[in-house]
Design an enzyme around this catalytic site. Structure first.
Site, PDB file in Angstrom:
ATOM      1  N   ALA A 189      47.563 -32.631  55.314  1.00  0.00           N
ATOM      2  CA  ALA A 189      46.932 -32.940  54.026  1.00  0.00           C
ATOM      3  C   ALA A 189      47.873 -32.497  52.916  1.00  0.00           C
ATOM      4  O   ALA A 189      48.709 -31.599  53.104  1.00  0.00           O
ATOM      5  CB  ALA A 189      45.581 -32.243  53.900  1.00  0.00           C
ATOM      6  N   ASP A 225      36.497 -23.133  43.394  1.00  0.00           N
ATOM      7  CA  ASP A 225      37.163 -24.422  43.517  1.00  0.00           C
ATOM      8  C   ASP A 225      36.520 -25.214  44.657  1.00  0.00           C
ATOM      9  O   ASP A 225      37.200 -25.719  45.555  1.00  0.00           O
ATOM     10  CB  ASP A 225      38.658 -24.207  43.784  1.00  0.00           C
TER      11      ASP A 225
END
Length: 547
Positions: free
Chosen positions: A129, A285
């Site tokens: 990723a 987050d």
């Protein structure tokens, strides 16, 4: 300043290139600005080939990590965005263009001071990723554990430094333009954001945050945090356990696994409030790219959290203020909401409570015309903020992370379960927390916290007691001596009242004796020595010997 200017030119060029004028509220602008912007943006060359959501995503990607972060936050607010825009921005979570795997390998070997072949039994140069700040590679330790390696993007600090400089320039402009600009406290907000994003560049801090969050939820059936391998972690590299789970944004996969979506959404809210109020340490987050779901027990799904770079915390005063405000709002106690804003310093102390209460009611009351589950916390915050502008309400930088996280949680929860009633989950938690702050449990908790410090003082207690008793004894002796001295002085003063004329005459005799013995003063006095001696004896008699 020059760097910020060129960066601003690049942003304007990006707006033109990707035809982002479609997001500008032209109807609210003066006609000359409206036509000027329209003419400039008409040269954009991306308009015909892509839709506006894709253009926005590509523009944010081209501008760098700070703007990608902005897109990530926006992607969770599907109740505020069109579906095509939200779908495109969701790609920013983990589909940011990757950098070379060979470059990542070089960074790993430089920071860990060993070849990859010595560090790992297997290593893939193909990223698993890629995000705005770092990207992830898979590997296997020689001991057999599957791990992921997070690597900071090369030269990212230089790009962020330029963006932060531009933000400071814009913040100063906003602060100097008007009272409203100063009320927003843009410089403090940028400073807080700078601190946050620079922390994201230090993976050693992220590893420490991950360890603390893991300890907070150890044994919990709500949240799992993967293990960090400390021997393989550094400022630019972090190695941690590889987890398997369903991305929280993959609704189709969650439904296929028969996950209870209502339970999953409510557990997300519970995790948020547990972190904020019980732990005073929360993941700030929580966009979908950082959250996975363990569906091994689909009726009791468990969250898996990664990427603990941005964490927030609140002190007791902030938590108390936040809890009381939320409870007062949902109980429609607008006067209490107004008073809390004044007491907490959000608005000036001289603000008229009645007028502020009336303004809050005019914004909030229409929201309760619809079911609680349909009330958006985001819309509440926006409405209150707009209302409080008339009362010089200031932005509180210490709550910016919390507000952003709350918006993320709400957007994610509604995405999982559109009928999520945030208040049903939050209210019991907040009420329980408020009771605990004033009940016996709070006292016991404070005693428990102080116990280690008290235990360290136990061996010294006998000496402390002896010293205290000795001081008390000496204090009593000193007080008795002072009392006796005061009594004697009183007696002397009382006696002196009857002999005052004689005492004054005695003082005069002593003074005369001193003058007479000075030949320079009284040369005309003969037998000065005898005279002075006589005066001295008379003065002593009157002052001392006469009863």
């Amino acid at each position: 300043m020059l760097t910020s200017f060129f960066r601003l030119l690049r942003i304007l060029f990006t707006v033109m290139r990707f035809r982002l004028d479609v997001f500008i509220p032209f109807a609210l602008l003066p006609w000359y600005i409206r036509y000027t912007l329209g003419l400039i943006c008409s040269i954009g060359r991306e308009r015909a080939s892509k839709n506006k959501g894709e253009r926005l995503r590509l523009a944010l990607e081209s501008l760098g990590p700070i703007f990608v972060k902005f897109g990530q936050i926006l992607s969770t607010r599907r109740d505020l965005l069109d579906d095509d825009i939200a779908d495109e921005l969701a790609k920013l979570q983990d589909k940011v263009p990757a950098f070379s795997g060979d470059v990542a390998q070089a960074i790993i070997e430089r920071d860990l001071k060993a070849p990859v072949s010595e560090l790992f039994a297997e290593f893939s140069t193909i990223p698993l990723a890629s995000a705005s700040i770092a990207q992830v590679h898979t590997a296997k330790l020689h001991s057999g554990e599957d791990v992921v390696i997070k690597v900071i993007r090369p030269k990212i600090e230089k790009t962020i430094s330029k963006d932060i400089g531009l933000l400071y320039t814009l913040a100063h402009l906003v602060a100097n333009m008007s009272d409203d600009g100063r009320r927003l406290r843009p410089i403090e907000v940028v400073t807080d954001y700078e601190y946050t994003i620079l922390d994201e560049l230090d993976l050693a801090k992220e590893a420490a945050n991950t360890g603390l969050l893991q300890r907070n939820f150890i044994g919990s059936d709500l949240l799992y945090v993967p293990q960090v391998y400390w021997d393989y972690s550094h400022r630019n590299v972090m190695v941690m356990e590889r987890i398997s789970g369903i991305p929280v944004a993959d609704i189709a996969a969650l439904n296929k696994a028969n996950v209870d979506m209502k339970c999953l959404a409510e557990r997300g809210v519970e995790i948020f409030f547990t972190q904020v109020f019980s732990h005073s340490f929360f993941h700030a987050d929580m966009h979908p790219g950082n959250i996975f779901v363990d569906a091994s027990n689909p009726q009791q799904p468990k969250y898996i959290a990664i990427d603990c770079a941005i964490m927030g915390s609140l002190d007791d005063a902030d938590k108390n203020y936040l809890a009381r405000n939320l409870l007062a709002f949902f109980q429609r106690d607008y006067r209490l909401v107004a008073k809390l804003h004044v007491e907490s310093g959000w608005v000036p102390k001289g603000t008229p409570i009645h007028a502020f209460e009336s303004a809050i009611r005019s914004v909030c009351e229409p929201m309760f015309a619809k079911p609680l589950k349909d009330i958006s916390f985001g819309q509440v915050l926006i409405g209150l903020f707009q209302t409080a502008r008339r009362f010089n309400m200031e932005v509180q930088p210490q709550l910016v992370l919390l507000e952003k996280t709350l918006l993320n949680i709400e957007g994610l929860g509604r995405q999982l379960y559109p009928d999520l009633d945030l208040w049903v989950t939050a209210k019991p938690f907040l009420e329980r927390w408020m009771r605990e702050q004033v009940g016996p449990k709070r006292v016991i908790e404070e005693v428990r916290k102080q116990a280690p410090q008290w235990a360290g003082q136990l061996p010294q207690i006998p000496n402390l007691i002896f010293t205290a008793l000795s001081q008390m004894s000496h204090q009593e002796e000193r007080m008795q001596a002072q009392t006796n001295a005061i009594d004697e002085l009183g007696k002397e003063l009382k006696k002196g009242r009857h002999n005052l004329p004689f005492r004054l005459l005695g003082l005069f005799s002593l003074a005369a004796a001193w003058v007479v013995t000075d030949p320079a003063s009284l040369n005309h006095i003969k037998d000065a020595d005898l005279t002075s001696l006589g005066l001295f004896l008379v003065g002593v008699y009157l002052l001392v010997l006469k009863p």
